[in-house]
Design an enzyme around this catalytic site. Structure first.
Site, PDB file in Angstrom:
ATOM      1  N   CYS A 277      27.388  65.509  21.310  1.00  0.00           N
ATOM      2  CA  CYS A 277      27.197  65.529  23.110  1.00  0.00           C
ATOM      3  C   CYS A 277      28.069  64.776  23.746  1.00  0.00           C
ATOM      4  CB  CYS A 277      25.984  64.998  23.104  1.00  0.00           C
ATOM      5  SG  CYS A 277      24.516  65.757  22.061  1.00  0.00           S
TER       6      CYS A 277
ATOM      7  N   HIS B 137      24.611  61.114  29.692  1.00  0.00           N
ATOM      8  CA  HIS B 137      23.997  62.478  28.811  1.00  0.00           C
ATOM      9  C   HIS B 137      22.675  62.488  28.886  1.00  0.00           C
ATOM     10  CE1 HIS B 137      23.654  64.977  25.464  1.00  0.00           C
ATOM     11  NE2 HIS B 137      23.056  64.272  24.696  1.00  0.00           N
TER      12      HIS B 137
ATOM     13  N   ASN C 114      18.285  68.824  26.499  1.00  0.00           N
ATOM     14  CA  ASN C 114      19.666  68.423  25.854  1.00  0.00           C
ATOM     15  C   ASN C 114      20.468  69.729  25.718  1.00  0.00           C
ATOM     16  OD1 ASN C 114      21.675  67.479  24.592  1.00  0.00           O
ATOM     17  ND2 ASN C 114      20.442  65.996  23.294  1.00  0.00           N
TER      18      ASN C 114
END
Length: 337
Positions: free
Chosen positions: A114, A254, A284
């Site tokens: 990520c 994030h 996500n």
């Protein structure tokens, strides 16, 4: 001589299909209330069967190039950050190059989980700052729905598909990327892993039957890692740039879990109004999270020239990445003013 490097164009793409928490209630032992309470997620987008990561990346890239007023053939390099490439090889970046017609661009994929988009920003910006290249496309794109175990309620509710892109170029001195903090702790690699399909555990009937080709996560350990590294990375880039959190116009974290974001905000003592959060809509999207947020914030008029912006992420590896930039792109409001 080194050059200042910043973002001159952004774009995002989310697949049309939306999977709600209510949909998931019919698929796995979970509930809307349980998902919202523990993650903050209400919906996520899912790629169509005929869509692969390069297709999502293409749509976001075209928007970013248009926003920058750039042509594909002007690109010197394409970096695609992804954990869900179309193929093991060729790289998704090469496939994207062909789709765009960016015949002059060097291409490669980047694997940093990520954190990948911010990693790509670091590598791309240094290539321009050194004078090696002038125009680079960086992309975060994922089709995570293809590697989820839809019987595991602890992971399948978390992720969505999407892509975000940005064009990097030389910008006015004093603007653009001011500081970076990229790091990793490989001792935690096993906490977030797709255990089968590589050279360690090649694909077999047994690995497929055991769901070895899907996301496996030790949520508690990943949460602890994120709780430490997200605020630490923010403080590091602020220190390098000689700034404090009060100098920041927008924090783009994030989008992994609402509780992780809230924990970081508490530790940083930043007003939530100065933080971009869209996890409830998209879940996500891994490497795509940061550029999707940036594009969304730009479209909403939340970014203007001179704004100090922090991007911060953590991911598989385990990795972390922070970037502080002074927004160099003029909005319509800036131009009119």
């Amino acid at each position: 001589m080194t050059y200042s490097v910043g973002i001159t164009g952004v774009g995002k793409y989310l697949p049309e299909k939306i999977l709600t928490n209510q949909d998931l209630e019919k698929m796995v032992d979970t509930s809307d209330a349980w998902i919202v309470e523990r993650t903050g997620i209400r919906t996520r987008h899912i790629a169509a069967p005929e869509q692969a990561t390069s297709d999502l990346a293409l749509e976001a890239s075209l928007k970013a190039l248009a926003d920058a007023g750039a042509k594909p053939e002007e690109l010197d390099m394409i970096i695609v950050a992804t954990e869900t490439p179309d193929y093991k090889y060729p790289s998704t970046a090469c496939l994207l190059q062909a789709k765009l017609g960016a015949r002059n661009a060097a291409c490669f994929d980047l694997s940093a989980g990520c954190s990948g988009f911010v990693y790509a920003m670091g590598i791309g910006s240094q290539s321009i700052a050194s004078g090696l290249y002038r125009k680079i496309l960086i992309v975060g794109a994922e089709t995570l729905s293809r590697i989820l175990d839809w019987t595991d309620r602890n992971t399948c509710v978390l992720f969505g598909d999407g892509a975000g892109a940005a064009v990097l170029e030389r910008v006015e001195e004093g603007y653009g990327i001011l500081s970076l903090d990229l790091g990793a702790d490989g001792t935690g690699g096993g906490h977030l892993i797709q255990p089968a399909g590589g050279s360690r555990n090649p694909a077999t009937h047994e690995t497929v039957d055991a769901h070895g080709h899907t996301v496996h996560m030790n949520g508690q350990e990943v949460f602890r890692f994120a709780a430490r590294k997200m605020p630490a990375a923010c403080k590091k880039v602020l220190q390098k740039a000689g700034m404090t959190i009060d100098d920041i116009s927008l924090l783009v974290p994030h989008q992994a879990n609402r509780r992780i974001i809230d924990n970081a905000l508490t530790r940083l003592k930043i007003d939530p109004k100065r933080v971009w959060v869209n996890i409830e809509k998209y879940g996500n999207t891994s490497a795509a999270c940061i550029p999707i947020c940036l594009s969304e914030a730009w479209e909403a008029g939340r970014l203007k020239k001179g704004d100090n912006v922090i991007l911060v992420a953590f991911g598989a590896g385990l990795t972390w990445a922070g970037a502080l930039l002074k927004w160099a792109k003029e909005s319509e409001v800036d131009t009119i003013g």
